[in-house]
Design an enzyme around this catalytic site. Structure first.
Site, PDB file in Angstrom:
ATOM      1  N   ASN A  83     -27.990   2.848 -11.268  1.00  0.00           N
ATOM      2  CA  ASN A  83     -28.981   2.657 -10.023  1.00  0.00           C
ATOM      3  C   ASN A  83     -30.313   3.426 -10.114  1.00  0.00           C
ATOM      4  OD1 ASN A  83     -29.790   2.255  -7.396  1.00  0.00           O
ATOM      5  ND2 ASN A  83     -27.792   2.259  -6.635  1.00  0.00           N
ATOM      6  N   HIS A 113     -29.092  25.006 -25.007  1.00  0.00           N
ATOM      7  CA  HIS A 113     -30.149  26.087 -25.722  1.00  0.00           C
ATOM      8  C   HIS A 113     -29.427  27.215 -25.776  1.00  0.00           C
ATOM      9  CE1 HIS A 113     -33.429  23.118 -24.616  1.00  0.00           C
ATOM     10  NE2 HIS A 113     -32.605  22.720 -23.440  1.00  0.00           N
ATOM     11  N   THR A 162     -18.833  20.664 -14.445  1.00  0.00           N
ATOM     12  CA  THR A 162     -18.948  21.366 -15.611  1.00  0.00           C
ATOM     13  C   THR A 162     -17.930  21.604 -16.850  1.00  0.00           C
ATOM     14  OG1 THR A 162     -17.915  22.947 -14.345  1.00  0.00           O
ATOM     15  CG2 THR A 162     -20.328  22.936 -13.861  1.00  0.00           C
ATOM     16  N   ARG A 177     -14.948  19.778  -8.802  1.00  0.00           N
ATOM     17  CA  ARG A 177     -13.174  20.139  -9.099  1.00  0.00           C
ATOM     18  C   ARG A 177     -12.520  18.819  -8.384  1.00  0.00           C
ATOM     19  NH1 ARG A 177     -15.835  23.315  -5.925  1.00  0.00           N
ATOM     20  NH2 ARG A 177     -15.154  23.600  -3.808  1.00  0.00           N
TER      21      ARG A 177
END
Length: 183
Positions: A83, A113, A162, A177
């Site tokens: 989209n 990084h 994550t 979660r």
């Protein structure tokens, strides 16, 4: 000795300002810009998508604007939909399975990084992202480097993914979660 591109694709520290890599990013931005200038049914649109993506450009549907680093590290199954306003930073491979829907303003990142500031000034590295088939990623979700998402999983809007998610679940939140199984 490895080129900076070879290091990048291997997930090793590399210099993102290497001329070959800069040229690759400029190529992808030019293709994405041209894509945004063409009508959805323009006959040249499909060719631009095939040139932009590493695999799967022949059946992908993209609603511009669309942004990516290189495009060549993005591998798509058939009938993937992006989209408006999606951002895919593909310094490593991003694999997305067939029939996956990517909502507006979704961001998928592979670059990382170093924590050391002096090293961070000169180099970065990345981890690939893998998204299964028949996944639905809600608008504004962010998928972080190294994440794997299982088939048929639904990611709630605004989620920050994550860590890995299994197949057949609804997951949401920051950090994202599992909320419940889908069955």
């Amino acid at each position: 000795m490895k080129t900076e591109r070879e290091k990048m694709l291997a997930g090793e520290l590399y210099n993102a300002q290497d001329p070959e890599l800069v040229a690759g990013r400029e190529r992808a931005r030019a293709l994405a810009l041209r894509l945004g200038e063409l009508a959805y049914d323009h006959p040249r649109r499909r060719g631009l998508l095939e040139a932009l993506f590493g695999a799967g450009g022949d059946t992908v549907f993209v609603t511009p604007p669309f942004f990516c680093d290189y495009g060549t590290q993005i591998e798509l199954g058939e009938n993937v939909y992006f989209n408006f306003n999606c951002v895919l930073l593909d310094v490593c491979t991003i694999r997305i399975g067939a029939h996956t829907l990517v909502g507006p303003a979704v961001q998928i990142y592979t670059p990382l990084h170093p924590f050391d500031a002096a090293l961070r000034r000169r180099q970065e590295y990345g981890k690939p992202v893998t998204i299964g088939s028949d996944v639905w990623i809600g608008g504004g979700a962010i998928i972080l480097p190294g994440v794997r998402i299982g088939d048929r999983t639904v990611i709630g809007a605004g989620s920050v993914v994550t860590r890995d998610l299994p197949a057949d679940v609804f997951a949401a939140g920051n950090p994202c979660r599992v909320v419940r199984p889908l069955a």
